[in-house]
Motif scaffolding. Structure first.
Motif, PDB file in Angstrom:
ATOM      1  N   SER A  30      15.459  14.686 128.588  1.00 13.48           N
ATOM      2  CA  SER A  30      16.159  14.654 127.306  1.00 13.48           C
ATOM      3  C   SER A  30      17.167  13.511 127.206  1.00 13.48           C
ATOM      4  O   SER A  30      18.141  13.468 127.960  1.00 13.48           O
ATOM      5  N   SER A  31      16.950  12.602 126.245  1.00 12.24           N
ATOM      6  CA  SER A  31      17.916  11.526 126.000  1.00 12.24           C
ATOM      7  C   SER A  31      19.236  12.103 125.487  1.00 12.24           C
ATOM      8  O   SER A  31      20.311  11.593 125.780  1.00 12.24           O
ATOM      9  N   SER A  32      19.113  13.167 124.707  1.00 11.75           N
ATOM     10  CA  SER A  32      20.306  13.777 124.099  1.00 11.75           C
ATOM     11  C   SER A  32      21.216  14.369 125.164  1.00 11.75           C
ATOM     12  O   SER A  32      22.426  14.161 125.142  1.00 11.75           O
ATOM     13  N   HIS A  33      20.623  15.103 126.087  1.00  8.48           N
ATOM     14  CA  HIS A  33      21.445  15.706 127.132  1.00  8.48           C
ATOM     15  C   HIS A  33      21.998  14.632 128.063  1.00  8.48           C
ATOM     16  O   HIS A  33      23.094  14.766 128.596  1.00  8.48           O
ATOM     17  N   ALA A  34      21.212  13.545 128.251  1.00 10.50           N
ATOM     18  CA  ALA A  34      21.696  12.435 129.072  1.00 10.50           C
ATOM     19  C   ALA A  34      22.943  11.827 128.417  1.00 10.50           C
ATOM     20  O   ALA A  34      23.934  11.547 129.090  1.00 10.50           O
ATOM     21  N   LEU A  35      22.896  11.658 127.101  1.00 12.82           N
ATOM     22  CA  LEU A  35      24.021  11.063 126.384  1.00 12.82           C
ATOM     23  C   LEU A  35      25.255  11.966 126.461  1.00 12.82           C
ATOM     24  O   LEU A  35      26.359  11.520 126.803  1.00 12.82           O
ATOM     25  N   ILE A  36      25.051  13.235 126.155  1.00 12.15           N
ATOM     26  CA  ILE A  36      26.187  14.163 126.160  1.00 12.15           C
ATOM     27  C   ILE A  36      26.713  14.337 127.589  1.00 12.15           C
ATOM     28  O   ILE A  36      27.929  14.320 127.820  1.00 12.15           O
ATOM     29  N   GLY A  37      25.791  14.438 128.574  1.00 12.60           N
ATOM     30  CA  GLY A  37      26.203  14.545 129.982  1.00 12.60           C
ATOM     31  C   GLY A  37      26.990  13.319 130.407  1.00 12.60           C
ATOM     32  O   GLY A  37      28.042  13.440 131.054  1.00 12.60           O
ATOM     33  N   GLY A  38      26.503  12.134 130.045  1.00 12.64           N
ATOM     34  CA  GLY A  38      27.185  10.893 130.431  1.00 12.64           C
ATOM     35  C   GLY A  38      28.593  10.820 129.879  1.00 12.64           C
ATOM     36  O   GLY A  38      29.549  10.507 130.609  1.00 12.64           O
ATOM     37  N   VAL A  39      28.733  11.147 128.594  1.00 15.50           N
ATOM     38  CA  VAL A  39      30.062  11.074 127.957  1.00 15.50           C
ATOM     39  C   VAL A  39      31.004  12.130 128.555  1.00 15.50           C
ATOM     40  O   VAL A  39      32.177  11.833 128.849  1.00 15.50           O
ATOM     41  N   VAL A  40      30.487  13.348 128.775  1.00 16.39           N
ATOM     42  CA  VAL A  40      31.328  14.401 129.363  1.00 16.39           C
ATOM     43  C   VAL A  40      31.751  13.994 130.774  1.00 16.39           C
ATOM     44  O   VAL A  40      32.926  14.124 131.152  1.00 16.39           O
ATOM     45  N   GLY A  41      30.815  13.460 131.566  1.00 11.73           N
ATOM     46  CA  GLY A  41      31.120  13.054 132.944  1.00 11.73           C
ATOM     47  C   GLY A  41      32.197  11.985 133.000  1.00 11.73           C
ATOM     48  O   GLY A  41      33.158  12.099 133.772  1.00 11.73           O
TER      49      GLY A  41
END
Lengths: 370, 82
Positions: free
Chosen positions: A103-114
């Motif tokens: 999932s690109s979406s979860h990658a984006l949200i995960g990256g920003v949260v991290g």
């Protein structure tokens, strides 16, 4: 001056992410149409690109969620957004390299949260938004697509009954032009908005926009263009996995998988849930296959995809956090993001060259249109 | 724990999403399948020279297809008016 340079880098990186998002997710949109013979590959991809572009203009609910409801915008800096984007792009390219539809979406949200947690601690997370608008819909959406597609294929087989197979196949292939188009529209609507949300977040963090602002028009147009171009470039490795390796589909299964996926994504977008289009369409494909015969689904391949899904949020978060740490080694100015961007570009070029040297992942067959 | 989770999840909107997606997914599939059945049956009956029945089947197919198109247009209009 330094913050403006970082902002330009962030916008460029966000659009690059949007491009990889379209590139990575082309498979989700067109694989079923191609594998059932409903459309020639290049025609399906061109059609999907156009509808992705149009879809990006339909709604901004998801962009608002990403910009305001996941992390506290007040403590976010452009460098945090940049590090999160690098986390997402790195994970996208890694899973593309191995042909996994994550999932690109979860990658984006995960990256920003991290990266945000690395910068300001866990207090920066808006639990209500992250759990209520991201994590729970992330679990519900693919299951919903699985169930709806499973029920829908049962209805389809029951209604068409003993009709001649030729008529039925032709009919559902025409139907796939509609369902595939809807899916592309849904994809553009939900996924392009995530980039709009992240650029808006960076503009708010830089003070260019006020808190709780909607994305400006130039952000919407640029995001729509980037995802459409990415989709047109196509990710053949993942098309192969999604289109043929999970199940061998007939046209009716392709139609129900795409139709159910589009229904779930469009309904979720309407309520501002930034879900994974990858999860949804793969859930739909598995549902359409499992309803016909459980053994029709290649559960080993499905298991690999699920593993990639589970790893996406934490892996992108970890890369985002490490990237933020690396940028801070060079101080709080623009030097860190510039060094990381150059290093990331070098890695991307190396990955593409290595992949190109290994040849085409999708065998060129007669009449495939490639 | 359950109470905390319940307070975080936007239950009403999630339920509306589930209902809307289910109704749309199943409804469009049903209507489109009826359209295929209608047109297929119409051709079949036409070859047996049963013109009235063939016309009725074609009419059912056309109606079902119009229903599918109307549902799609309705969905897009709802999306753009949030």
């Amino acid at each position: 001056m330094s913050s403006d340079i970082i902002l330009v880098i962030v916008v460029g990186t966000a659009l690059a992410f949007d491009f990889t998002n379209g590139f990575h997710d082309t498979a989700n949109v067109v694989a079923t149409s191609i594998s059932t013979g409903a459309a020639r590959p290049q025609v399906a991809i061109a059609f999907a690109s156009l509808l992705n572009f149009i879809g990006a203009f339909i709604s901004i609910s998801v962009a608002a969620t990403v910009a305001n409801d996941v992390v506290d915008a007040a403590v976010i800096t452009p460098t945090i957004v940049f590090a999160g984007l690098i986390g997402a792009i790195a994970w996208n390219l890694l899973t593309w390299y191995f042909g996994l539809p994550s999932s690109s979406s979860h990658a984006l949200i995960g990256g920003v949260v991290g990266s945000a947690v690395a910068a300001s601690g866990f207090d920066v997370i808006i639990a209500e938004g992250l759990v209520g608008k991201v994590l729970v819909p992330a679990l519900v959406a693919p299951l919903l697509a699985f169930l709806v597609a499973g029920l829908a294929i049962g209805i389809a087989y029951r209604v068409i009954g003993h009709q001649r197979p030729g008529v039925v196949t032709r009919g559902y292939r025409y139907g796939q032009v509609i369902s595939g188009g809807l899916l592309a529209l849904a994809h553009g609507t939900n996924d392009a908005q995530k980039t709009m949300g992240v650029i808006t977040l960076a503009l708010i963090a830089n003070g260019t926009l006020g808190a709780e602002s909607d994305p400006p028009t130039w952000v919407i147009v640029a995001s729509a263009l980037a995802i459409a171009l990415g989709t047109y470039s196509g990710g053949w490795r993942i098309i192969k996995t999604t289109g043929t390796r999970i199940i061998k589909m007939d046209a009716a299964q392709g139609f129900t998988a795409q139709g159910s996926g589009a229904a779930v994504i469009l309904a979720s977008t309407h309520f501002g849930f930034p879900l994974s289009t990858t999860h949804v369409i793969n859930g739909g494909i598995m549902g359409a296959g499992a309803a016909k015969r459980l053994s029709a689904v290649r559960w080993g391949v499905a298991g690999n995809i699920v593993t990639a899904w589970i790893l996406t949020l934490p892996a992108a978060a970890a890369i985002g956090a490490v990237t933020y740490g690396v940028t801070q080694l060079f101080g709080s100015g623009a030097a860190g993001p510039i060094v990381v961007t150059l290093a990331a570009l070098a890695l991307v070029v190396a990955a593409f060259v290595r992949r190109a040297q290994r040849g085409s992942p999708l065998p060129v067959t007669e009449g495939s249109g490639r | 724990m359950t109470v905390v989770l319940a307070s975080l999840v936007e239950g009403k909107e999630l339920l509306q999403t589930v209902v809307a997606a289910t109704v749309a997914g199943l409804g469009v599939t049903f209507a489109f399948s009826v359209a295929i059945w209608g047109f297929g049956r119409s051709v079949e009956l036409g070859t047996k020279d049963r013109r009235l029945a063939a016309g009725a089947a074609a009419a059912i197919g056309t109606l079902a297809l119009l229903l599918v198109l109307a549902a799609i247009v309705f969905g897009i209009v709802v999306m753009t008016h949030k």
